[in-house]
Design a protein around this motif. Structure first.
Motif, PDB file in Angstrom:
ATOM      1  N   GLY A   1       0.804  -1.216   0.000  1.00 27.60           N
ATOM      2  CA  GLY A   1       0.000   0.000   0.000  1.00 27.60           C
ATOM      3  C   GLY A   1       0.836   1.266   0.000  1.00 27.60           C
ATOM      4  O   GLY A   1       0.406   2.308  -0.490  1.00 27.60           O
ATOM      5  N   MET A   2       2.044   1.179   0.579  1.00 29.73           N
ATOM      6  CA  MET A   2       2.888   2.370   0.679  1.00 29.73           C
ATOM      7  C   MET A   2       3.805   2.550  -0.522  1.00 29.73           C
ATOM      8  O   MET A   2       4.400   3.612  -0.688  1.00 29.73           O
ATOM      9  CB  MET A   2       3.754   2.299   1.951  1.00 29.73           C
ATOM     10  N   ALA A   3       3.957   1.484  -1.347  1.00 31.56           N
ATOM     11  CA  ALA A   3       4.896   1.554  -2.459  1.00 31.56           C
ATOM     12  C   ALA A   3       4.519   2.705  -3.382  1.00 31.56           C
ATOM     13  O   ALA A   3       3.388   2.778  -3.850  1.00 31.56           O
ATOM     14  CB  ALA A   3       4.880   0.234  -3.230  1.00 31.56           C
ATOM     15  N   PRO A   4       5.460   3.624  -3.616  1.00 28.93           N
ATOM     16  CA  PRO A   4       5.157   4.737  -4.532  1.00 28.93           C
ATOM     17  C   PRO A   4       5.030   4.225  -5.958  1.00 28.93           C
ATOM     18  O   PRO A   4       5.419   3.101  -6.266  1.00 28.93           O
ATOM     19  CB  PRO A   4       6.374   5.656  -4.386  1.00 28.93           C
TER      20      PRO A   4
ATOM     21  N   VAL B   1       5.135   3.072  10.939  1.00 30.15           N
ATOM     22  CA  VAL B   1       4.935   2.782  12.360  1.00 30.15           C
ATOM     23  C   VAL B   1       4.129   3.877  13.045  1.00 30.15           C
ATOM     24  O   VAL B   1       3.226   3.606  13.841  1.00 30.15           O
ATOM     25  CB  VAL B   1       6.302   2.598  13.060  1.00 30.15           C
ATOM     26  N   ARG B   2       4.436   5.152  12.727  1.00 28.45           N
ATOM     27  CA  ARG B   2       3.809   6.256  13.457  1.00 28.45           C
ATOM     28  C   ARG B   2       2.440   6.640  12.920  1.00 28.45           C
ATOM     29  O   ARG B   2       1.584   7.108  13.663  1.00 28.45           O
ATOM     30  CB  ARG B   2       4.719   7.488  13.420  1.00 28.45           C
ATOM     31  N   HIS B   3       2.225   6.478  11.629  1.00 29.79           N
ATOM     32  CA  HIS B   3       0.966   6.971  11.059  1.00 29.79           C
ATOM     33  C   HIS B   3       0.078   5.879  10.484  1.00 29.79           C
ATOM     34  O   HIS B   3      -1.120   5.906  10.675  1.00 29.79           O
ATOM     35  CB  HIS B   3       1.257   8.007   9.965  1.00 29.79           C
ATOM     36  N   VAL B   4       0.696   4.939   9.748  1.00 28.05           N
ATOM     37  CA  VAL B   4      -0.137   3.962   9.054  1.00 28.05           C
ATOM     38  C   VAL B   4      -0.719   2.949  10.038  1.00 28.05           C
ATOM     39  O   VAL B   4      -1.933   2.788  10.138  1.00 28.05           O
ATOM     40  CB  VAL B   4       0.656   3.241   7.934  1.00 28.05           C
ATOM     41  N   LEU B   5       0.159   2.285  10.796  1.00 25.60           N
ATOM     42  CA  LEU B   5      -0.327   1.207  11.670  1.00 25.60           C
ATOM     43  C   LEU B   5      -1.403   1.667  12.658  1.00 25.60           C
ATOM     44  O   LEU B   5      -2.433   0.996  12.791  1.00 25.60           O
ATOM     45  CB  LEU B   5       0.844   0.541  12.403  1.00 25.60           C
ATOM     46  N   PRO B   6      -1.196   2.797  13.362  1.00 18.77           N
ATOM     47  CA  PRO B   6      -2.262   3.198  14.289  1.00 18.77           C
ATOM     48  C   PRO B   6      -3.592   3.459  13.587  1.00 18.77           C
ATOM     49  O   PRO B   6      -4.653   3.218  14.153  1.00 18.77           O
ATOM     50  CB  PRO B   6      -1.726   4.498  14.901  1.00 18.77           C
ATOM     51  N   ASN B   7      -3.534   3.910  12.343  1.00 17.10           N
ATOM     52  CA  ASN B   7      -4.775   4.251  11.653  1.00 17.10           C
ATOM     53  C   ASN B   7      -5.461   3.080  10.974  1.00 17.10           C
ATOM     54  O   ASN B   7      -6.636   3.167  10.645  1.00 17.10           O
ATOM     55  CB  ASN B   7      -4.501   5.360  10.620  1.00 17.10           C
ATOM     56  N   ILE B   8      -4.709   2.005  10.727  1.00 18.06           N
ATOM     57  CA  ILE B   8      -5.375   0.849  10.137  1.00 18.06           C
ATOM     58  C   ILE B   8      -5.656  -0.211  11.205  1.00 18.06           C
ATOM     59  O   ILE B   8      -6.197  -1.275  10.909  1.00 18.06           O
ATOM     60  CB  ILE B   8      -4.573   0.225   8.966  1.00 18.06           C
ATOM     61  N   GLY B   9      -5.323   0.111  12.447  1.00 24.02           N
ATOM     62  CA  GLY B   9      -5.501  -0.853  13.541  1.00 24.02           C
ATOM     63  C   GLY B   9      -6.921  -1.362  13.660  1.00 24.02           C
ATOM     64  O   GLY B   9      -7.152  -2.568  13.779  1.00 24.02           O
ATOM     65  N   SER B  10      -7.884  -0.448  13.587  1.00 24.60           N
ATOM     66  CA  SER B  10      -9.272  -0.877  13.788  1.00 24.60           C
ATOM     67  C   SER B  10      -9.716  -1.811  12.670  1.00 24.60           C
ATOM     68  O   SER B  10     -10.409  -2.792  12.905  1.00 24.60           O
ATOM     69  CB  SER B  10     -10.186   0.346  13.868  1.00 24.60           C
ATOM     70  N   VAL B  11      -9.274  -1.519  11.440  1.00 26.00           N
ATOM     71  CA  VAL B  11      -9.613  -2.399  10.318  1.00 26.00           C
ATOM     72  C   VAL B  11      -9.026  -3.791  10.546  1.00 26.00           C
ATOM     73  O   VAL B  11      -9.669  -4.808  10.283  1.00 26.00           O
ATOM     74  CB  VAL B  11      -9.072  -1.802   8.995  1.00 26.00           C
TER      75      VAL B  11
ATOM     76  N   ASP C   1      -3.588  14.241   4.711  1.00 29.41           N
ATOM     77  CA  ASP C   1      -2.711  15.404   4.859  1.00 29.41           C
ATOM     78  C   ASP C   1      -1.567  15.152   5.828  1.00 29.41           C
ATOM     79  O   ASP C   1      -0.444  15.593   5.623  1.00 29.41           O
ATOM     80  CB  ASP C   1      -3.530  16.608   5.335  1.00 29.41           C
ATOM     81  N   TYR C   2      -1.880  14.407   6.931  1.00 28.87           N
ATOM     82  CA  TYR C   2      -0.814  14.248   7.910  1.00 28.87           C
ATOM     83  C   TYR C   2       0.327  13.371   7.399  1.00 28.87           C
ATOM     84  O   TYR C   2       1.484  13.576   7.765  1.00 28.87           O
ATOM     85  CB  TYR C   2      -1.341  13.737   9.260  1.00 28.87           C
ATOM     86  N   VAL C   3       0.018  12.437   6.483  1.00 20.02           N
ATOM     87  CA  VAL C   3       1.113  11.656   5.904  1.00 20.02           C
ATOM     88  C   VAL C   3       1.909  12.528   4.937  1.00 20.02           C
ATOM     89  O   VAL C   3       3.145  12.501   4.924  1.00 20.02           O
ATOM     90  CB  VAL C   3       0.563  10.398   5.202  1.00 20.02           C
ATOM     91  N   LEU C   4       1.188  13.355   4.167  1.00 16.57           N
ATOM     92  CA  LEU C   4       1.885  14.284   3.270  1.00 16.57           C
ATOM     93  C   LEU C   4       2.810  15.186   4.065  1.00 16.57           C
ATOM     94  O   LEU C   4       3.968  15.417   3.699  1.00 16.57           O
ATOM     95  CB  LEU C   4       0.861  15.133   2.505  1.00 16.57           C
ATOM     96  N   ALA C   5       2.302  15.674   5.206  1.00 21.19           N
ATOM     97  CA  ALA C   5       3.098  16.568   6.055  1.00 21.19           C
ATOM     98  C   ALA C   5       4.322  15.827   6.583  1.00 21.19           C
ATOM     99  O   ALA C   5       5.442  16.372   6.583  1.00 21.19           O
ATOM    100  CB  ALA C   5       2.239  17.076   7.220  1.00 21.19           C
ATOM    101  N   ALA C   6       4.125  14.587   7.027  1.00 23.60           N
ATOM    102  CA  ALA C   6       5.242  13.824   7.572  1.00 23.60           C
ATOM    103  C   ALA C   6       6.300  13.597   6.498  1.00 23.60           C
ATOM    104  O   ALA C   6       7.505  13.686   6.767  1.00 23.60           O
ATOM    105  CB  ALA C   6       4.736  12.483   8.112  1.00 23.60           C
ATOM    106  N   ARG C   7       5.835  13.366   5.268  1.00 22.53           N
ATOM    107  CA  ARG C   7       6.796  13.132   4.190  1.00 22.53           C
ATOM    108  C   ARG C   7       7.529  14.426   3.852  1.00 22.53           C
ATOM    109  O   ARG C   7       8.743  14.420   3.608  1.00 22.53           O
ATOM    110  CB  ARG C   7       6.084  12.601   2.954  1.00 22.53           C
ATOM    111  N   ALA C   8       6.770  15.512   3.854  1.00 18.23           N
ATOM    112  CA  ALA C   8       7.398  16.801   3.575  1.00 18.23           C
ATOM    113  C   ALA C   8       8.441  17.119   4.633  1.00 18.23           C
ATOM    114  O   ALA C   8       9.473  17.724   4.361  1.00 18.23           O
ATOM    115  CB  ALA C   8       6.335  17.901   3.517  1.00 18.23           C
ATOM    116  N   ALA C   9       8.177  16.685   5.868  1.00 18.56           N
ATOM    117  CA  ALA C   9       9.115  16.948   6.960  1.00 18.56           C
ATOM    118  C   ALA C   9      10.314  16.009   6.878  1.00 18.56           C
ATOM    119  O   ALA C   9      11.209  16.073   7.710  1.00 18.56           O
ATOM    120  CB  ALA C   9       8.405  16.792   8.303  1.00 18.56           C
ATOM    121  N   GLY C  10      10.314  15.113   5.905  1.00 15.53           N
ATOM    122  CA  GLY C  10      11.486  14.272   5.690  1.00 15.53           C
ATOM    123  C   GLY C  10      11.443  12.928   6.377  1.00 15.53           C
ATOM    124  O   GLY C  10      12.442  12.224   6.440  1.00 15.53           O
TER     125      GLY C  10
END
Lengths: 278, 315
Positions: free
Chosen positions: A96-99, A183-193, A166-175
């Motif tokens: 899912g993350m592969a560009p 670990v910080r954004h994807v896993l917590p957000n797909i946890g419920s699924v 947006d928050y993933v875009l922001a995290a990527r922009a922040a490098g």
């Protein structure tokens, strides 16, 4: 109105699962009788007198067997779903993350996924059983491997939704790099699924374990299992149908419980889906 | 469309080949030499070597694989190391029985699910619609072999109306053939029907919200009339997909149901093969079942693309 009904499902499912878990836990410290004790005198003992549900053709207490069978069922389910989650989730998140530039990675993972999907748990278990001898371990591995594609698919779809936020875009922009975002954004957000998927997969695992034990490709005797209890009861269906009734009921209620729990959790954790499912 | 079809076909062939490698490699790790097993412990080394040459197991694995997999293309599944009889004809005979079992189960599922799901959708606010949903939820929790045991109890033990097991070929006695398959069909079909009911219900519910259905209602058609003319075809797209996936589930479910009812299908052949350590037979049956699942998925994908052109580029 839908809110009330869905809560009912969650509560019913939770209660059914709770009963199964409680029976399994209690069976570690106490059962009415030794579930594997063969007692020729008590052959096909009728219910009553310390044998609440009667005994089978070997004089083994049905209730004790059911309780230890719950333990077998949960054991197989936990390990199988664990294998599926531990293997499937990282694969799905990676796909899912592969560009776009690395679309081949996503493509490769999903193609292998499709291939594994063509090997149902039953066939894997029969093959494993033919080569290594059937048992609880081969059943758990077979069910686990066969469930990997479901986890990978769900994890991939959920990850793709998170990746455009947006928050993933922001995290990527922040490098931030890929693994950190995972670990910080994807896993917590797909946890419920994933929790919902685990509950639904658990129900499927129970069905698969029962079918495998029924065919003799699951848990070996003398360890009690619901599927084998059913298989042993089949020849006595004409004379002692209650022997089929109890394990059958146990399987159906356990599966119903995990299905209702999964559906209930889905609605509870993601209100957006309520209207979508009608 | 042609490009899509060719691409999808290439993926199918590659998948079948990959599955063939996987199945072959898996069975090849098995300890023990078929020739030694066939001849027993007192065999002379010369006899073992001779039999090995006859089986072809003295050649490198890659050559054995190509020989086996190439043979599959024209229905040659090899000769059993255990029974010395060709495997292909056995599989062909059993495949027919299993196919009839699966298709009959599918028909039962459709007969149950289409009316029940439509009714549950149309009456989704009534207790009756909710009751159908609840019944289907319970049905999903019952595995096909348990349904089989329940049906045997009701129709064979109590009512004594149908046989509890066994199979009569249609050429011997068509009426008995039908009677011997009724309960297996119901076992497979009722459970899958319960699953399908949920999908039919949600597909019909989606369609009922569409503008064209409201227009049809506004033109004076009744609720069922509008659904019949405009709804069912649109609702069928998601249902066809699920149906295809269920066909694969039914195929595997048939393996277990055949055991319940003692029906000589592919599942029976597979389990007998495992019991008799007839590994080439097991390898062949597993390959047929996996290829069938892959083929079903292929057909579903193609149907989907035909029904909904937007999806062609999606994959």
């Amino acid at each position: 109105m839908s809110g009330r009904r869905l809560n009912l499902g969650l509560v019913t499912g939770g209660a059914l699962v709770g009963v199964v878990v409680a029976a399994a836990l209690v069976s570690f410290v106490w059962t009415p009788h030794d579930p594997t004790l063969v007692d020729a005198a008590g052959k096909l003992r009728e219910p009553g007198g310390g044998y609440l549900l009667g005994a089978d053709k070997f004089g083994r207490d049905t209730l004790s067997q059911l309780m230890v069978g719950a333990r077998t069922t949960l054991y197989v389910g936990v390990v199988a779903v664990g294998i599926a989650a531990v293997v499937g989730t990282p694969l799905g998140v990676a796909a899912g993350m592969a560009p776009r530039s690395r679309g081949w990675l996503s493509e490769l993972i999903m193609r292998v996924n499709d291939l594994v999907f063509a090997f149902p748990a039953l066939l894997l278990a029969v093959m494993l059983g033919a080569v290594y001898g059937a048992g609880t371990l081969t059943a758990m591995i077979a069910i686990g491997v066969a469930t990997v594609p479901a986890f990978a698919r769900v994890a991939r779809a959920a990850t793709m939704q998170v990746m455009v936020t947006d928050y993933v875009l922001a995290a990527r922009a922040a490098g931030r790099r890929g693994p950190a975002i995972a670990v910080r954004h994807v896993l917590p957000n797909i946890g419920s699924v994933l929790i919902v998927q685990a509950s639904v997969s658990f129900a499927i695992a129970i069905l698969a374990e029962a079918a495998l034990s029924f065919l003799g490709f699951g848990t070996r005797p003398p360890t009690p299992s619901w599927g084998r209890m059913l298989q042993e009861s089949q020849e006595l269906l004409f004379s002692t149908p209650r022997l089929a009734l109890w394990p059958g009921l146990a399987i159906a209620l356990a599966v119903l419980g995990f299905n209702l729990l999964g559906d209930g959790l889905r609605d509870h954790l993601d209100p957006k889906l309520r209207s979508a499912r009608g | 469309m042609i490009v899509y079809l060719l691409k999808r076909l290439a993926v199918l062939l590659a998948s079948v080949a990959a599955a063939g490698v996987a199945v072959f490699a898996f069975m090849a790790v098995l300890p023990g030499d078929p020739a030694e097993i066939a001849l027993g412990v007192n065999a002379t080394p010369e006899a073992v070597a001779e039999l090995r040459a006859r089986f072809g197991t003295d050649r490198p694995p890659a050559a054995q694989f190509l020989d086996w997999f190439g043979g599959l293309a024209h229905g040659d599944f090899g000769t059993s190391y255990v029974t010395s009889s060709p495997i292909g004809p056995q599989i062909a005979e059993r495949l027919g029985v299993t196919t009839v079992l699966v298709l009959g189960g599918m028909v039962v599922a459709l007969i149950v699910a289409v009316p029940a799901g439509t009714f549950a959708a149309v009456h989704h606010r009534d207790p009756l619609g909710a009751a159908i949903s609840a019944v289907s939820q319970v049905g999903i929790a019952i595995p096909a072999f348990l349904a089989g045991i329940l049906l045997v109890f009701v129709f064979a033990v109590k009512a004594q109306a149908l046989p509890s097991g066994g199979y009569v070929p249609i050429a011997d006695d068509p009426a008995e053939w039908l009677r011997s398959l009724l309960l297996p069909w119901l076992s497979l079909g009722l459970v899958q029907g319960a699953v399908l009911t949920r999908y039919v219900r949600s597909a019909v519910l989606d369609v009922m919200r569409e503008d064209y259905l409201r227009t049809a209602r506004a033109k004076g058609r009744g609720r069922m009339g509008a659904l019949w003319r405009h709804g069912l075809r649109n609702a069928s797209i998601p249902v066809v997909t699920v149906l295809g996936l269920q066909l694969a589930t039914l195929l595997i479910g048939a393996v277990v149901v055949e055991r319940v009812f003692v029906i000589p299908g592919l599942g029976d052949l597979l389990l007998n093969g495992v019991a008799g350590r007839d590994l080439l037979l097991v390898q062949g049956v597993v390959m047929v079942l996996v290829a069938a699942v892959l083929l079903i998925n292929f057909v579903v994908d193609v149907c989907y693309a035909v029904l909904d052109p937007r999806l062609r580029g999606a994959r």
